[in-house]
Scaffold this motif. Structure first.
Motif, PDB file in Angstrom:
ATOM      1  N   VAL A 267      22.599  66.029  27.620  1.00  0.00           N
ATOM      2  CA  VAL A 267      24.054  65.950  27.492  1.00  0.00           C
ATOM      3  C   VAL A 267      24.543  67.179  26.747  1.00  0.00           C
ATOM      4  O   VAL A 267      23.819  67.803  25.976  1.00  0.00           O
ATOM      5  N   SER A 268      25.808  67.517  26.977  1.00  0.00           N
ATOM      6  CA  SER A 268      26.398  68.715  26.396  1.00  0.00           C
ATOM      7  C   SER A 268      27.142  68.381  25.118  1.00  0.00           C
ATOM      8  O   SER A 268      27.818  67.349  25.021  1.00  0.00           O
ATOM      9  N   ASP A 269      27.006  69.253  24.117  1.00  0.00           N
ATOM     10  CA  ASP A 269      27.737  69.079  22.862  1.00  0.00           C
ATOM     11  C   ASP A 269      29.222  68.886  23.146  1.00  0.00           C
ATOM     12  O   ASP A 269      29.797  69.552  23.996  1.00  0.00           O
ATOM     13  N   ASN A 270      29.848  67.979  22.415  1.00  0.00           N
ATOM     14  CA  ASN A 270      31.303  67.754  22.463  1.00  0.00           C
ATOM     15  C   ASN A 270      31.793  67.102  23.754  1.00  0.00           C
ATOM     16  O   ASN A 270      33.002  66.933  23.925  1.00  0.00           O
ATOM     17  N   HIS A 271      30.889  66.739  24.674  1.00  0.00           N
ATOM     18  CA  HIS A 271      31.334  66.173  25.946  1.00  0.00           C
ATOM     19  C   HIS A 271      30.623  64.861  26.260  1.00  0.00           C
ATOM     20  O   HIS A 271      30.299  64.577  27.401  1.00  0.00           O
ATOM     21  N   TYR A 272      30.381  64.074  25.224  1.00  0.00           N
ATOM     22  CA  TYR A 272      29.829  62.740  25.446  1.00  0.00           C
ATOM     23  C   TYR A 272      30.415  61.784  24.410  1.00  0.00           C
ATOM     24  O   TYR A 272      30.878  62.187  23.339  1.00  0.00           O
ATOM     25  N   HIS A 273      30.407  60.483  24.774  1.00  0.00           N
ATOM     26  CA  HIS A 273      30.844  59.414  23.875  1.00  0.00           C
ATOM     27  C   HIS A 273      29.811  58.295  23.927  1.00  0.00           C
ATOM     28  O   HIS A 273      29.197  58.057  24.970  1.00  0.00           O
ATOM     29  N   LEU A 274      29.657  57.616  22.800  1.00  0.00           N
ATOM     30  CA  LEU A 274      28.711  56.511  22.707  1.00  0.00           C
ATOM     31  C   LEU A 274      29.416  55.239  22.264  1.00  0.00           C
ATOM     32  O   LEU A 274      30.372  55.288  21.474  1.00  0.00           O
ATOM     33  N   SER A 275      28.927  54.114  22.781  1.00  0.00           N
ATOM     34  CA  SER A 275      29.420  52.805  22.368  1.00  0.00           C
ATOM     35  C   SER A 275      28.222  51.868  22.326  1.00  0.00           C
ATOM     36  O   SER A 275      27.460  51.800  23.300  1.00  0.00           O
ATOM     37  N   ALA A 276      28.031  51.163  21.209  1.00  0.00           N
ATOM     38  CA  ALA A 276      26.852  50.297  21.112  1.00  0.00           C
ATOM     39  C   ALA A 276      27.029  49.296  19.992  1.00  0.00           C
ATOM     40  O   ALA A 276      27.828  49.492  19.063  1.00  0.00           O
ATOM     41  N   GLU A 277      26.276  48.220  20.079  1.00  0.00           N
ATOM     42  CA  GLU A 277      26.078  47.333  18.942  1.00  0.00           C
ATOM     43  C   GLU A 277      24.655  47.539  18.478  1.00  0.00           C
ATOM     44  O   GLU A 277      23.700  47.249  19.212  1.00  0.00           O
ATOM     45  N   ALA A 278      24.518  48.079  17.273  1.00  0.00           N
ATOM     46  CA  ALA A 278      23.201  48.440  16.773  1.00  0.00           C
ATOM     47  C   ALA A 278      23.142  48.192  15.275  1.00  0.00           C
ATOM     48  O   ALA A 278      24.168  48.109  14.594  1.00  0.00           O
ATOM     49  N   SER A 279      21.918  48.066  14.755  1.00  0.00           N
ATOM     50  CA  SER A 279      21.713  47.812  13.331  1.00  0.00           C
ATOM     51  C   SER A 279      21.436  49.127  12.631  1.00  0.00           C
ATOM     52  O   SER A 279      20.447  49.812  12.939  1.00  0.00           O
ATOM     53  N   PRO A 280      22.282  49.507  11.680  1.00  0.00           N
ATOM     54  CA  PRO A 280      22.070  50.777  10.986  1.00  0.00           C
ATOM     55  C   PRO A 280      20.963  50.677   9.947  1.00  0.00           C
ATOM     56  O   PRO A 280      20.667  49.605   9.408  1.00  0.00           O
ATOM     57  N   SER A 281      20.368  51.811   9.644  1.00  0.00           N
ATOM     58  CA  SER A 281      19.359  51.879   8.592  1.00  0.00           C
ATOM     59  C   SER A 281      20.024  51.660   7.232  1.00  0.00           C
ATOM     60  O   SER A 281      21.095  52.201   6.972  1.00  0.00           O
ATOM     61  N   PRO A 282      19.420  50.909   6.344  1.00  0.00           N
ATOM     62  CA  PRO A 282      20.008  50.719   5.009  1.00  0.00           C
ATOM     63  C   PRO A 282      20.027  52.001   4.189  1.00  0.00           C
ATOM     64  O   PRO A 282      20.852  52.150   3.292  1.00  0.00           O
ATOM     65  N   LYS A 283      19.136  52.940   4.504  1.00  0.00           N
ATOM     66  CA  LYS A 283      19.086  54.203   3.762  1.00  0.00           C
ATOM     67  C   LYS A 283      20.064  55.232   4.308  1.00  0.00           C
ATOM     68  O   LYS A 283      20.545  56.087   3.566  1.00  0.00           O
ATOM     69  N   ASP A 284      20.337  55.161   5.593  1.00  0.00           N
ATOM     70  CA  ASP A 284      21.234  56.142   6.211  1.00  0.00           C
ATOM     71  C   ASP A 284      21.918  55.473   7.391  1.00  0.00           C
ATOM     72  O   ASP A 284      21.308  55.288   8.445  1.00  0.00           O
ATOM     73  N   PRO A 285      23.192  55.103   7.262  1.00  0.00           N
ATOM     74  CA  PRO A 285      23.862  54.347   8.326  1.00  0.00           C
ATOM     75  C   PRO A 285      24.103  55.148   9.592  1.00  0.00           C
ATOM     76  O   PRO A 285      24.556  54.582  10.585  1.00  0.00           O
ATOM     77  N   ARG A 286      23.792  56.439   9.590  1.00  0.00           N
ATOM     78  CA  ARG A 286      23.913  57.231  10.810  1.00  0.00           C
ATOM     79  C   ARG A 286      22.745  56.976  11.762  1.00  0.00           C
ATOM     80  O   ARG A 286      22.780  57.417  12.915  1.00  0.00           O
ATOM     81  N   TYR A 287      21.715  56.282  11.296  1.00  0.00           N
ATOM     82  CA  TYR A 287      20.527  55.986  12.095  1.00  0.00           C
ATOM     83  C   TYR A 287      20.475  54.492  12.397  1.00  0.00           C
ATOM     84  O   TYR A 287      20.946  53.673  11.611  1.00  0.00           O
ATOM     85  N   ILE A 288      19.868  54.147  13.527  1.00  0.00           N
ATOM     86  CA  ILE A 288      19.727  52.744  13.923  1.00  0.00           C
ATOM     87  C   ILE A 288      18.249  52.406  14.115  1.00  0.00           C
ATOM     88  O   ILE A 288      17.426  53.288  14.416  1.00  0.00           O
ATOM     89  N   ASP A 289      17.929  51.105  13.936  1.00  0.00           N
ATOM     90  CA  ASP A 289      16.548  50.671  14.202  1.00  0.00           C
ATOM     91  C   ASP A 289      16.485  49.510  15.179  1.00  0.00           C
ATOM     92  O   ASP A 289      15.399  49.095  15.580  1.00  0.00           O
ATOM     93  N   ARG A 290      17.662  48.962  15.561  1.00  0.00           N
ATOM     94  CA  ARG A 290      17.713  47.940  16.609  1.00  0.00           C
ATOM     95  C   ARG A 290      18.993  48.147  17.397  1.00  0.00           C
ATOM     96  O   ARG A 290      20.005  48.595  16.857  1.00  0.00           O
TER      97      ARG A 290
END
Length: 458
Positions: free
Chosen positions: A300-323
């Motif tokens: 995918v190209s920088d600045n030209h994609y969007h994401l939508s999800a239900e995911a569980s964030p990492s407790p140490k860094d909410p920018r990361y998911i583990d489920r």
């Protein structure tokens, strides 16, 4: 350009127990030089730590998940937010941003590589101090000036920043080197065009209408759309309408649900959520470009994609998911001729300004720099127009060489930061002139492609 060098003991940099991404002595040296230039090194690093804290707080908000921040999102001290990305590379993985760091790290790296030469540049400290005091202005222009001044000094020239007076003046005076003749250098940086900014803002609106449905139904879809009309003419619920029609369609198509209409064309397919689950089985995944690639199965190209999800964030860094429960990706581009034309902002006005600033001083060199879009028809058109402009422009000054720098700061799964550079050189001299690059030690790719057409393997 990527460095894995080890950072020496530096008194002003304080990791505060955090773990960085990459130990780079040159980035550290550049930050320490800027700290020294500020006149108060402790206060300088306090500013950067405050910017890191703001980034941490903003990206901890649930509404921010999957959104790449802009500089303006990070508070009123834009200079500190910018330079803090260099510090985060060294000491704080939590505040290091994949989308922003490539706009910063290459420049600090180059500045640090030239640190001894930079110390010999008359007026460099004053230029850095003026940048640091102007908190609300993105410092990319000033950093470009400092980097190019240090490059000339490293090449053997005596370099002086010319103080701005009441009249038009160039940025630098060069002496020494291969010739005893003084040469004056003017440095210009084109900012990102307002049309491009507005186009991306408009697509966020279009995606947001769809996003409500994706989350309501818990959908995992991959949508790729090519617009043939300018986005201001596209209905804001366009993708929502296409998704609703696909859901109403009772015919199951093996390759997805394609469409073509007056606004463009696209296809809706199931997203590969299993690939994401496999990837995060024993680890965390950044909610960004790699997630988009896994869901879609393509780069995918920088600045030209969007994401939508239900995911569980990492407790140490909410920018990361583990489920992940469900996830969708939308990729897009606009090939409307009017859009390409508007984004192909070219250099005539900057060239004319630079010509006036050198006029009356002596022999001159002009550098004009600009960021361009990855894999973009607009970038191709911009280069064509720029070349035509340079060939036809009547210089009034004694400018002998013009260098046009095209930069593509980009996200990469294989590098901590990456920026590609292409330089086109135009000369009045009879002998061919080598491009004078911002990043002279970076790896050259002799495949004939410009920076924005270079491909990276995932």
């Amino acid at each position: 350009m990527n460095s894995l060098s080890q950072i020496p003991s530096i008194s002003w940099l304080d990791s505060q127990g955090s773990e960085g991404v990459e130990s780079d002595a040159h980035v550290g040296a550049a930050l320490n030089w800027l700290a020294s230039s500020s006149g108060d090194a402790a206060a300088f690093f306090d500013r950067l730590r405050a910017a890191q804290a703001r980034y941490r707080a903003i990206t901890a908000e649930a509404s921010f998940l999957g959104k790449d921040p802009s500089w303006s999102d990070l508070g009123p001290d834009i200079v500190a937010a910018y330079l803090a990305q260099g510090k985060s590379l060294l000491d704080d993985r939590r505040t290091y941003d994949f989308a922003l760091v490539s706009h910063v790290a290459p420049w600090l790296k180059q500045l640090g590589m030239n640190i001894e030469a930079l110390k010999r540049v008359d007026g460099a400290v004053g230029r850095a101090l003026r940048m640091l005091r102007n908190k609300e202005v993105l410092p990319d222009t000033a950093i470009f000036e400092l980097v190019m001044a240090s490059n000339y000094a490293a090449a053997g020239y005596d370099v002086t920043f010319i103080e701005e007076g009441s009249g038009k003046t160039p940025d630098l005076k060069l002496s020494g080197g291969e010739s005893s003749v003084e040469v004056f250098v003017e440095l210009k940086r084109l900012q990102r065009g307002s049309y491009e900014i507005e186009e991306q803002r408009r697509h966020v609106e279009i995606f947001s209408r769809l996003d409500v449905l994706l989350n309501k139904l818990g959908l995992s879809v991959d949508i790729d759309v090519t617009y043939e009309k300018v986005l201001s003419d596209v209905p804001v619920d366009y993708l929502l309408q296409r998704m609703n029609r696909a859901l109403e369609n009772q015919i199951i198509l093996p390759n997805g649900y394609p469409w073509k209409d007056e606004y463009g064309r696209g296809i809706i397919r199931p997203a590969n959520v299993d690939a994401v689950r496999h990837d995060i089985r024993n680890s965390y995944l950044y909610f960004g470009m790699k997630l988009a690639r896994l869901l879609s199965g393509r780069a995918v190209s920088d600045n030209h994609y969007h994401l939508s999800a239900e995911a569980s964030p990492s407790p140490k860094d909410p920018r990361y998911i583990d489920r992940i429960k469900y996830g969708s990706v939308v990729t897009w581009k606009c090939i409307a001729q009017a859009s390409i034309e508007r984004k192909a902002k070219y250099v005539m006005s900057k060239l004319a300004q630079a010509d006036r600033q050198i006029e009356g001083h002596g022999r001159g060199v002009i550098h004009i720099a600009m960021d361009v879009e990855l894999d973009s028809d607009a970038s191709d058109l911009r280069r064509q127009r720029n070349s035509a402009s340079l060939c036809s422009f009547q210089l009034e000054s004694q400018t002998i060489i013009v260098h046009l720098h095209y930069f593509v700061p980009r996200q990469s799964e294989n590098h901590s930061w990456l920026s590609d550079e292409t330089v086109d050189t135009f000369s009045r001299l009879e002998e061919p002139q080598e491009p004078f690059r911002a990043f002279p030690c970076s790896t050259k790719l002799d495949n004939g492609l410009p920076a924005w057409r270079q491909k990276l393997r995932p």
